[in-house]
Motif scaffolding. Structure first.
Motif, short mmCIF file in Angstrom:
data_model
loop_
_atom_site.label_atom_id
_atom_site.label_comp_id
_atom_site.label_asym_id
_atom_site.label_seq_id
_atom_site.Cartn_x
_atom_site.Cartn_y
_atom_site.Cartn_z
N LYS A 1 -40.68 12.07 -1.00
CA LYS A 1 -40.99 13.49 -0.87
C LYS A 1 -40.91 14.25 -2.20
CE LYS A 1 -39.23 16.45 2.02
NZ LYS A 1 -40.12 17.33 2.78
N ARG B 1 -37.96 15.22 -3.22
CA ARG B 1 -37.02 16.27 -2.75
C ARG B 1 -35.79 16.32 -3.65
NH1 ARG B 1 -36.23 18.40 2.71
NH2 ARG B 1 -34.06 18.80 3.24
N SER C 1 -38.89 17.52 6.98
CA SER C 1 -40.32 17.67 7.20
C SER C 1 -41.05 16.69 6.28
CB SER C 1 -40.74 19.11 6.92
OG SER C 1 -40.30 19.51 5.64
N ASN D 1 -43.81 16.64 4.64
CA ASN D 1 -44.63 17.08 3.51
C ASN D 1 -44.01 16.68 2.17
OD1 ASN D 1 -42.74 19.21 4.65
ND2 ASN D 1 -42.93 19.82 2.51
N SER E 1 -45.53 22.38 5.45
CA SER E 1 -45.08 21.29 6.32
C SER E 1 -46.25 20.62 7.03
CB SER E 1 -44.08 21.81 7.35
OG SER E 1 -42.92 22.24 6.70
N GLU F 1 -40.51 24.60 11.48
CA GLU F 1 -39.30 23.77 11.51
C GLU F 1 -38.25 24.41 12.41
OE1 GLU F 1 -40.60 25.21 8.97
OE2 GLU F 1 -41.06 23.81 7.35
N HIS G 1 -40.90 27.28 -0.82
CA HIS G 1 -41.29 26.46 0.30
C HIS G 1 -42.70 26.81 0.74
CE1 HIS G 1 -37.29 24.95 1.44
NE2 HIS G 1 -37.96 24.16 2.24
MG MG Z 1 -39.05 21.03 4.81
#
Ligand code: MG
Ligand code: AMP
Length: 344
Positions: A54, A56, A141, A143, A149, A178, A234
């Motif tokens: 991701k 992330r 999520s 994405n 998302s 979400e 986001h």
């Molecule tokens: Mg998310």
């Protein structure tokens, strides 16, 4: 790596997905909120793959998904009565609870926090997969971090083809935003993220609810916050998003006065004819807010195109699920809102 998309809830799909999870692989899973990128939440190496795929940030903790409400006792401790009451009222469903974590939950899953987020999703196939895997499934999520998302299997494929082995296609997500997140580890229950379970519904059970400031305002990127993920930008398409609030007429007047070629209008179905000359895209009906939450991310993804120079967005007003739609759109717009009732 070849990415397979498997549709439907056949036993073979369920077993294959569960086998991938127990083998430490990633599987994209449908839920009623958005598609998640799942891994064995008790296996730090599998969890590390989620962060890598991701992109992330490591300080953004994951939600552990369980097959049945009782399983929260396998990952949480000192569970307050309020958690059992919320589980009875809203699980399976789009509600995540933050609770004290047991030591067996790896630090990487909870980004080093003493707490863990847990949810029992309202999606049969995914709960069956989790049950067969026999472990809680960490699933943010699906994405790429920072992008809108994923609410269809195709969205997941678009972001991760070649990077994950398996996507389970359960059709488009019903809720589309979400989960609601409520923190039950402080003196008073605190709403960290609005979603399909509304603040009004939570208050009915809890009798008390504090709204975290990350829900209503932009959080500085260096701030220490209760919901770590909330400080990151986001849901944003590549171009600037501006929310134009106010009555239908005043908003249309403002947008028509400022619209330039290459820009887009993200509006309600009821407004499509008003914006015929402004390349409009409707994400649902204003009169039916569930269609707005279900359609928002697909629309933001469609508008995620570098050739678009600006997006004027219309946002529903009021509480309930509209509150969650407002939160996501305001984040996509970095809280840039123009009040058409005042500005002409
Ligand atoms: Mg998310
Ligand atoms: P998502 O990427 O949609 O799965 O979002 C997961 C979000 O849940 C994170 O960005 C955090 O805001 C929140 N979260 C997860 N675990 C915790 C936790 N232990 N404490 C507070 N918030 C959490």
């Amino acid at each position: 790596m070849q990415t397979r998309i498997l549709s439907g809830d056949s036993e073979i799909n369920i077993l294959l997905a569960a086998l991938h999870l127990t083998a430490g692989e990633l599987v994209a899973l449908p839920t009623e909120t958005v598609y998640g990128l799942g891994a064995n939440g008790l296996d730090p190496e599998a969890v590390a793959k989620i962060f890598e795929v991701k992109g992330r940030p490591q300080d953004n903790p994951l939600i552990l998904h369980i097959a049945d409400p009782e399983q929260m006792e396998l990952v949480c401790e000192n569970i307050p009565k309020s958690a059992y009451q919320l589980a009875a009222a809203f699980w399976p469903g789009p509600l995540t609870m933050v609770l004290p974590a047991q030591d067996r939950v790896p630090l990487s899953t909870r980004a080093g926090l003493p707490t863990v987020a847990v949810r029992c999703p309202d999606c049969d196939i995914t709960r069956q997969i989790i049950r067969h895997a026999g472990v809680p499934v960490a699933a943010p999520s699906a994405n790429i971090s920072g992008k809108p998302s994923t609410t269809t299997a195709q969205h997941v494929y678009d972001d991760h083809a070649g990077k994950i082995p398996l996507i389970i296609d359960g059709g488009p997500c019903r809720v589309g935003v979400e989960s609601t997140i409520v923190d039950l580890t402080a003196d008073r229950p605190r709403l960290l993220r609005p979603g399909g379970i509304t603040p009004e519904q939570l208050e009915t059970v809890l009798g008390d609810l504090v709204i975290d400031k990350a829900v209503t305002a932009q959080i500085d990127k260096d701030a220490v916050v209760k919901a770590p993920g909330m400080k990151y930008k986001h849901y944003a398409p590549q171009s600037e998003v501006v929310i134009v609030s106010g009555s239908r007429e005043k908003a249309a007047a403002y947008i028509h006065a400022h619209y330039a070629k290459g820009e887009r209008v993200l509006c309600f179905e009821e407004e499509l004819t008003l914006y015929q000359d402004c390349d409009p895209l409707a994400y649902g009906k204003e009169a039916d807010v569930a269609t707005l939450s279900a359609g928002l991310f697909a629309a933001l993804r469609e508008l995620d195109d570098p050739s678009i120079t600006k997006i004027y967005a219309r946002c529903p007003v009021g509480g309930g699920v509209a509150y969650a739609v407002q939160n996501r759109l305001k984040k996509a717009a970095a809280f840039h809102i123009i009040d058409a009732e005042v500005e002409a």
